[in-house]
Design an enzyme around this catalytic site. Structure first.
Site, PDB file in Angstrom:
ATOM      1  CG  HIS A  16     -31.019  36.231 -21.756  1.00  0.00           C
ATOM      2  ND1 HIS A  16     -30.161  36.752 -20.821  1.00  0.00           N
ATOM      3  CD2 HIS A  16     -30.262  35.415 -22.538  1.00  0.00           C
ATOM      4  CE1 HIS A  16     -28.939  36.264 -21.011  1.00  0.00           C
ATOM      5  NE2 HIS A  16     -28.963  35.461 -22.062  1.00  0.00           N
ATOM      6  CE  LYS A  40     -17.867  28.805 -17.972  1.00  0.00           C
ATOM      7  NZ  LYS A  40     -18.783  29.297 -18.991  1.00  0.00           N
ATOM      8  NE  ARG A  89     -25.763  37.156 -28.243  1.00  0.00           N
ATOM      9  CZ  ARG A  89     -25.070  36.851 -27.172  1.00  0.00           C
ATOM     10  NH1 ARG A  89     -24.999  37.713 -26.188  1.00  0.00           N
ATOM     11  NH2 ARG A  89     -24.438  35.712 -27.069  1.00  0.00           N
ATOM     12  CB  SER A 127     -24.723  37.697 -19.113  1.00  0.00           C
ATOM     13  OG  SER A 127     -25.980  37.156 -19.418  1.00  0.00           O
TER      14      SER A 127
HETATM   15  P1  ADP Z   1     -24.966  30.274 -22.544  1.00  0.00           P
HETATM   16  O1  ADP Z   1     -23.916  30.293 -21.474  1.00  0.00           O
HETATM   17  O2  ADP Z   1     -25.678  28.982 -22.675  1.00  0.00           O
HETATM   18  O3  ADP Z   1     -24.529  30.850 -23.860  1.00  0.00           O
HETATM   19  P2  ADP Z   1     -26.480  32.687 -22.149  1.00  0.00           P
HETATM   20  O4  ADP Z   1     -27.252  33.024 -20.918  1.00  0.00           O
HETATM   21  O5  ADP Z   1     -25.328  33.564 -22.467  1.00  0.00           O
HETATM   22  O6  ADP Z   1     -26.087  31.195 -21.929  1.00  0.00           O
HETATM   23  O7  ADP Z   1     -27.438  32.661 -23.413  1.00  0.00           O
HETATM   24  C1  ADP Z   1     -28.531  31.806 -23.504  1.00  0.00           C
HETATM   25  C2  ADP Z   1     -29.140  31.921 -24.893  1.00  0.00           C
HETATM   26  O8  ADP Z   1     -29.646  33.237 -25.079  1.00  0.00           O
HETATM   27  C3  ADP Z   1     -28.171  31.683 -26.048  1.00  0.00           C
HETATM   28  O9  ADP Z   1     -28.853  31.025 -27.082  1.00  0.00           O
HETATM   29  C4  ADP Z   1     -27.803  33.071 -26.485  1.00  0.00           C
HETATM   30  O10 ADP Z   1     -27.436  33.111 -27.866  1.00  0.00           O
HETATM   31  C5  ADP Z   1     -29.114  33.796 -26.267  1.00  0.00           C
HETATM   32  N1  ADP Z   1     -28.904  35.219 -26.067  1.00  0.00           N
HETATM   33  C6  ADP Z   1     -27.979  35.827 -25.308  1.00  0.00           C
HETATM   34  N2  ADP Z   1     -28.061  37.164 -25.388  1.00  0.00           N
HETATM   35  C7  ADP Z   1     -29.105  37.430 -26.236  1.00  0.00           C
HETATM   36  C8  ADP Z   1     -29.683  38.638 -26.762  1.00  0.00           C
HETATM   37  N3  ADP Z   1     -29.205  39.835 -26.472  1.00  0.00           N
HETATM   38  N4  ADP Z   1     -30.749  38.499 -27.591  1.00  0.00           N
HETATM   39  C9  ADP Z   1     -31.212  37.284 -27.909  1.00  0.00           C
HETATM   40  N5  ADP Z   1     -30.701  36.126 -27.494  1.00  0.00           N
HETATM   41  C10 ADP Z   1     -29.648  36.183 -26.660  1.00  0.00           C
END
Ligand code: ADP
Length: 159
Positions: A16, A40, A89, A127
């Site tokens: 992120h 959630k 990803r 996450s």
């Molecule tokens: P959500 O619940 O909206 O999917 P996340 O926090 O899991 O929220 O992810 C937010 C954004 O960050 C999404 O677009 C996801 O694809 C992207 N993302 C998550 N992990 C990574 C990573 N390792 N590298 C780049 N982008 C990521």
């Protein structure tokens, strides 16, 4: 340009953060919108997720961190952004993200969604994977910012 980067960030990973840094240098202003989902129970409360992001982005300028609930396009309109940013990803992300992007476009044609591909060395990070490793006491220092590593260790009582 001003972009909205919405997500749960439960917790923020280095994947992120990498996306935030790259969007910051490509577009300028990045509004990180942290999802408050009443359906959630997150591992980290909203305030803690926001402070993890605040602390991890201190070295950057042009970052705004907000909370949001409900429709992303409504948040985008209220935040006066030009674009919505999401990360990719793998192909598995693509199908879901494309569906969301089409949905958002059907709701508000004035917002484009743009995607940044993750760097290869961050492509395995999510996450939930990070939480799983932390739960069993594995090393997470190369997966999350230091403030998040501390919070995860505390969460799973590995201190
Ligand atoms: P959500 O619940 O909206 O999917 P996340 O926090 O899991 O929220 O992810 C937010 C954004 O960050 C999404 O677009 C996801 O694809 C992207 N993302 C998550 N992990 C990574 C990573 N390792 N590298 C780049 N982008 C990521």
């Amino acid at each position: 340009m001003r972009v909205l980067y919405p997500g749960s960030f439960d917790p923020l990973t280095l994947g992120h953060l990498d996306l935030i840094e790259r969007a910051n240098s490509l577009f300028g202003e990045v509004v990180v919108a942290v999802l408050k989902n009443p359906d959630k129970t997150p591992s980290f409360p909203l305030e803690q997720r926001i402070s993890q992001i605040t602390e991890s982005t201190q070295h950057l300028t042009g970052i705004e961190i907000i909370e949001f609930e409900g429709l992303t396009v409504r948040c985008a309109a209220e935040s006066r952004v030009d674009l919505i940013l999401r990360g990719l990803r793998a192909m598995s992300d693509f199908e879901y993200e494309l569906q969301i992007a089409h949905t958002n476009r059907s709701l508000a044609a004035d917002f484009e969604t743009i995607f940044l591909a993750t760097q290869a060395h961050h492509s395995f990070l999510s996450s939930s994977v990070v939480k799983e490793v932390a739960r069993y006491g594995g090393n997470i220092s190369h997966m999350v910012p230091s403030v998040v590593a501390k919070d995860l260790i505390r969460l799973f009582n590995h201190e």
